[in-house]
Design a protein around this motif. Structure first.
Motif, PDB file in Angstrom:
ATOM      1  N   ALA A 285     118.044  24.552  50.351  1.00  0.00           N
ATOM      2  CA  ALA A 285     117.324  25.803  50.087  1.00  0.00           C
ATOM      3  C   ALA A 285     116.359  25.639  48.924  1.00  0.00           C
ATOM      4  N   ALA A 286     116.732  24.834  47.934  1.00  0.00           N
ATOM      5  CA  ALA A 286     115.824  24.588  46.809  1.00  0.00           C
ATOM      6  C   ALA A 286     114.578  23.850  47.272  1.00  0.00           C
ATOM      7  N   ALA A 287     114.768  22.857  48.155  1.00  0.00           N
ATOM      8  CA  ALA A 287     113.601  22.151  48.702  1.00  0.00           C
ATOM      9  C   ALA A 287     112.728  23.091  49.525  1.00  0.00           C
ATOM     10  N   LYS A 288     113.372  23.979  50.292  1.00  0.00           N
ATOM     11  CA  LYS A 288     112.608  24.960  51.068  1.00  0.00           C
ATOM     12  C   LYS A 288     111.822  25.885  50.158  1.00  0.00           C
ATOM     13  N   THR A 289     112.444  26.303  49.065  1.00  0.00           N
ATOM     14  CA  THR A 289     111.750  27.181  48.108  1.00  0.00           C
ATOM     15  C   THR A 289     110.570  26.470  47.461  1.00  0.00           C
ATOM     16  N   ALA A 290     110.751  25.207  47.151  1.00  0.00           N
ATOM     17  CA  ALA A 290     109.704  24.470  46.434  1.00  0.00           C
ATOM     18  C   ALA A 290     108.537  24.075  47.324  1.00  0.00           C
ATOM     19  N   PHE A 291     108.811  23.714  48.585  1.00  0.00           N
ATOM     20  CA  PHE A 291     107.773  23.121  49.415  1.00  0.00           C
ATOM     21  C   PHE A 291     107.377  23.944  50.641  1.00  0.00           C
ATOM     22  N   ALA A 292     108.205  24.889  51.065  1.00  0.00           N
ATOM     23  CA  ALA A 292     107.967  25.517  52.363  1.00  0.00           C
ATOM     24  C   ALA A 292     107.213  26.826  52.284  1.00  0.00           C
ATOM     25  N   ASN A 293     106.870  27.314  51.116  1.00  0.00           N
ATOM     26  CA  ASN A 293     106.051  28.521  51.064  1.00  0.00           C
ATOM     27  C   ASN A 293     104.682  28.234  51.691  1.00  0.00           C
ATOM     28  N   PRO A 294     104.200  29.112  52.556  1.00  0.00           N
ATOM     29  CA  PRO A 294     102.992  28.792  53.345  1.00  0.00           C
ATOM     30  C   PRO A 294     101.709  28.932  52.545  1.00  0.00           C
ATOM     31  N   VAL A 295     101.671  28.291  51.397  1.00  0.00           N
ATOM     32  CA  VAL A 295     100.495  28.433  50.544  1.00  0.00           C
ATOM     33  C   VAL A 295      99.299  27.692  51.139  1.00  0.00           C
ATOM     34  N   ALA A 296      99.509  26.492  51.650  1.00  0.00           N
ATOM     35  CA  ALA A 296      98.390  25.694  52.158  1.00  0.00           C
ATOM     36  C   ALA A 296      97.742  26.356  53.366  1.00  0.00           C
ATOM     37  N   SER A 297      98.552  26.692  54.368  1.00  0.00           N
ATOM     38  CA  SER A 297      97.980  27.295  55.573  1.00  0.00           C
ATOM     39  C   SER A 297      97.387  28.664  55.269  1.00  0.00           C
ATOM     40  N   PHE A 298      98.072  29.457  54.446  1.00  0.00           N
ATOM     41  CA  PHE A 298      97.542  30.770  54.114  1.00  0.00           C
ATOM     42  C   PHE A 298      96.215  30.662  53.370  1.00  0.00           C
ATOM     43  N   SER A 299      96.125  29.733  52.429  1.00  0.00           N
ATOM     44  CA  SER A 299      94.886  29.584  51.655  1.00  0.00           C
ATOM     45  C   SER A 299      93.720  29.198  52.558  1.00  0.00           C
ATOM     46  N   LEU A 300      93.950  28.293  53.501  1.00  0.00           N
ATOM     47  CA  LEU A 300      92.862  27.872  54.379  1.00  0.00           C
ATOM     48  C   LEU A 300      92.461  28.976  55.348  1.00  0.00           C
ATOM     49  N   VAL A 301      93.429  29.708  55.872  1.00  0.00           N
ATOM     50  CA  VAL A 301      93.097  30.840  56.747  1.00  0.00           C
ATOM     51  C   VAL A 301      92.298  31.887  55.978  1.00  0.00           C
ATOM     52  N   LEU A 302      92.713  32.174  54.759  1.00  0.00           N
ATOM     53  CA  LEU A 302      92.002  33.155  53.944  1.00  0.00           C
ATOM     54  C   LEU A 302      90.592  32.677  53.621  1.00  0.00           C
ATOM     55  N   ARG A 303      90.437  31.392  53.347  1.00  0.00           N
ATOM     56  CA  ARG A 303      89.109  30.862  53.054  1.00  0.00           C
ATOM     57  C   ARG A 303      88.204  30.952  54.282  1.00  0.00           C
ATOM     58  N   ASN A 304      88.749  30.625  55.450  1.00  0.00           N
ATOM     59  CA  ASN A 304      87.953  30.747  56.673  1.00  0.00           C
ATOM     60  C   ASN A 304      87.574  32.197  56.944  1.00  0.00           C
ATOM     61  N   ASP A 305      88.524  33.097  56.712  1.00  0.00           N
ATOM     62  CA  ASP A 305      88.261  34.513  56.948  1.00  0.00           C
ATOM     63  C   ASP A 305      87.172  35.026  56.015  1.00  0.00           C
ATOM     64  N   ARG A 306      87.256  34.655  54.743  1.00  0.00           N
ATOM     65  CA  ARG A 306      86.224  35.080  53.793  1.00  0.00           C
ATOM     66  C   ARG A 306      84.862  34.510  54.161  1.00  0.00           C
ATOM     67  N   GLY A 307      84.837  33.228  54.539  1.00  0.00           N
ATOM     68  CA  GLY A 307      83.566  32.621  54.932  1.00  0.00           C
ATOM     69  C   GLY A 307      82.980  33.277  56.162  1.00  0.00           C
ATOM     70  N   HIS A 308      83.831  33.623  57.131  1.00  0.00           N
ATOM     71  CA  HIS A 308      83.350  34.283  58.345  1.00  0.00           C
ATOM     72  C   HIS A 308      82.735  35.643  58.027  1.00  0.00           C
ATOM     73  N   LEU A 309      83.394  36.417  57.174  1.00  0.00           N
ATOM     74  CA  LEU A 309      82.856  37.723  56.802  1.00  0.00           C
ATOM     75  C   LEU A 309      81.569  37.589  56.000  1.00  0.00           C
ATOM     76  N   ARG A 310      81.514  36.589  55.125  1.00  0.00           N
ATOM     77  CA  ARG A 310      80.300  36.388  54.328  1.00  0.00           C
ATOM     78  C   ARG A 310      79.119  36.012  55.224  1.00  0.00           C
ATOM     79  N   GLU A 311      79.370  35.201  56.243  1.00  0.00           N
ATOM     80  CA  GLU A 311      78.297  34.830  57.162  1.00  0.00           C
ATOM     81  C   GLU A 311      77.890  36.000  58.033  1.00  0.00           C
ATOM     82  N   GLN A 312      78.836  36.847  58.412  1.00  0.00           N
ATOM     83  CA  GLN A 312      78.481  38.020  59.197  1.00  0.00           C
ATOM     84  C   GLN A 312      77.556  38.945  58.424  1.00  0.00           C
ATOM     85  N   GLN A 313      77.715  39.034  57.120  1.00  0.00           N
ATOM     86  CA  GLN A 313      76.819  39.850  56.313  1.00  0.00           C
ATOM     87  C   GLN A 313      75.392  39.338  56.368  1.00  0.00           C
TER      88      GLN A 313
END
Length: 420
Positions: free
Chosen positions: A383-411
């Protein structure tokens, strides 16, 4: 290589066309000469009408152009231009730059208050902060000595329950995954702490502190995701709400979702174009996309996209893409995780966050067990390893970056129909 066809007709000297001193176009073909004298002599021997040295008629007089207009001479724009004042499509209209905010055309004033997302309930926010504080105290009471160990487990359980409740409340809108999948480490850690305390294991107090820390870190993760995602989600909802308009079709005024490809809709001054399509008839000055900074003229045969606002004139548009297939809606209509799941970097990050961590957790638990840890402690290590490494920070950050870029281009009028 030269041939007779490229010989000077006056002296017979063979020439390469690229090195010829003079050239003439006679009887539909090019004739090459050594010099200007040979050209003049040969042309003089021909009929007068064969010469290419004929004096042409005097060209018509050229009108004197008006002096260029300085940007400082342009008066502020107070409203949409009158219909029929454009002979060609203008490159840009300085509406945003010189107009006062209250005088801008209606297409530039999006009512964002009407599409605000519901906020997180206050009780859920209070639960989250209470859980975070309890999780921190479950670790902090160790500074008070052994007498405070009895408080670790209750504080940890309150923190774990608070984290799961808070995740369950915000998950439908903010989290790309199930809250139970994200909180599995917190649940396992609290279970290990309870089991160790029930069996009187000496590691019960440290396991209770770990459960509190795991719950507090999970709450911090959820709050960070919430704050990072809310502006993007609000912008997505604004665009979708602004494009959810009625269409004036042949059967009357209908919702834009009921318009099918091939049908024609009519838009006039002040209307929002409900579909992507091609102008079948009419002429109008439009703001070419939602909240655009430029105004353009559209005539028969020109494309328009959903979200364009008619400032003057009227158009009849033949629909080519409707509903969720419209350019500005294609990605926004999908959940964020699905919309950008096919993006290469997002796929790699999701693989790391979701599948690669499972073997890491098993290895962590196995190594702890091989070094003499009990079953409960081994599960806690996993569970400690899951807490340290399994939080979806990488995938969430990239999805959020793509989403922001898509909205910025739509403007800026740039749209993508899929993540790739």
């Amino acid at each position: 290589m030269t041939d007779a066809a490229h010989a000077c007709p006056a002296c017979g000297r063979e020439l390469e066309p690229i090195h010829a001193g003079q050239v003439a176009f006679v009887d539909g073909r090019f004739v090459y000469f050594c010099s200007r004298d040979h050209k003049t002599e040969w042309l003089a021997s021909l009929a007068p009408n064969a010469s290419n040295e004929v004096v042409t008629a005097e060209p018509p007089p050229v009108a004197i152009a008006a002096p260029p207009i300085s940007l400082h001479d342009i008066a502020p724009v107070s409203g949409p231009p009158a219909s029929g004042t454009f002979d060609e499509e203008p490159r840009s209209m300085p509406i945003r730059r010189w107009a006062a905010p209250d005088d801008a055309p209606a297409s530039l004033r999006v009512d964002r208050a009407s599409t605000r997302l519901p906020s997180t309930p206050r009780w859920a926010v209070a639960v989250a902060y209470a859980g975070g504080i309890c999780g921190a105290l479950a670790m902090g009471v160790v500074l008070l000595g052994p007498s405070a160990d009895a408080f670790r487990l209750p504080l940890a359980l309150v923190a774990c329950a608070s984290s799961v409740v808070y995740a369950a409340v915000i998950a439908p809108r903010w989290l790309a995954r199930s809250p139970w999948a994200l909180a599995v480490a917190v649940i396992v850690a609290s279970g290990c702490a309870v089991f160790a305390s029930a069996t009187g294991a000496p590691t019960a107090p440290p396991l209770a502190s770990f459960a509190g820390v795991a719950a507090a870190s999970f709450i911090v993760l959820c709050i960070a995701i919430l704050r990072a995602t809310e502006p993007v989600a609000s912008a997505r909802a604004t665009i979708l709400g602004s494009l959810d308009v009625s269409a004036r079709a042949g059967t009357g005024i209908v919702p834009c979702a009921e318009v099918r490809a091939g049908e024609q809709v009519t838009v006039s001054e002040g209307d929002t174009v409900p579909v992507d399509g091609v102008v079948a008839s009419g002429e109008a000055v439009i703001s070419p996309w939602l909240d655009a900074k430029t105004d353009v003229t559209r005539r028969e045969g020109m494309p328009v996209v959903a979200g364009a606002r008619v400032l003057s004139g009227s158009l009849r548009v033949t629909a080519t893409w409707t509903g969720a297939d419209r350019a500005f809606v294609k990605l926004l209509a999908l959940p964020r995780a699905r919309a950008f799941a096919s993006a290469p970097m997002v796929g790699i990050a999701t693989l790391l966050d979701g599948r690669v961590v499972a073997p890491v957790c098993l290895i962590a638990g196995g190594v702890a067990f091989a070094n003499g840890a009990s079953i409960v402690e081994s599960f806690a290590s996993a569970a400690a390893a899951k807490t340290a490494f399994a939080n979806p920070v990488a995938s969430f950050s990239l999805v959020l970056r793509n989403d922001r870029g898509h909205l910025r281009e739509q403007q800026n009028g740039v749209v993508h129909r899929h993540a790739r």
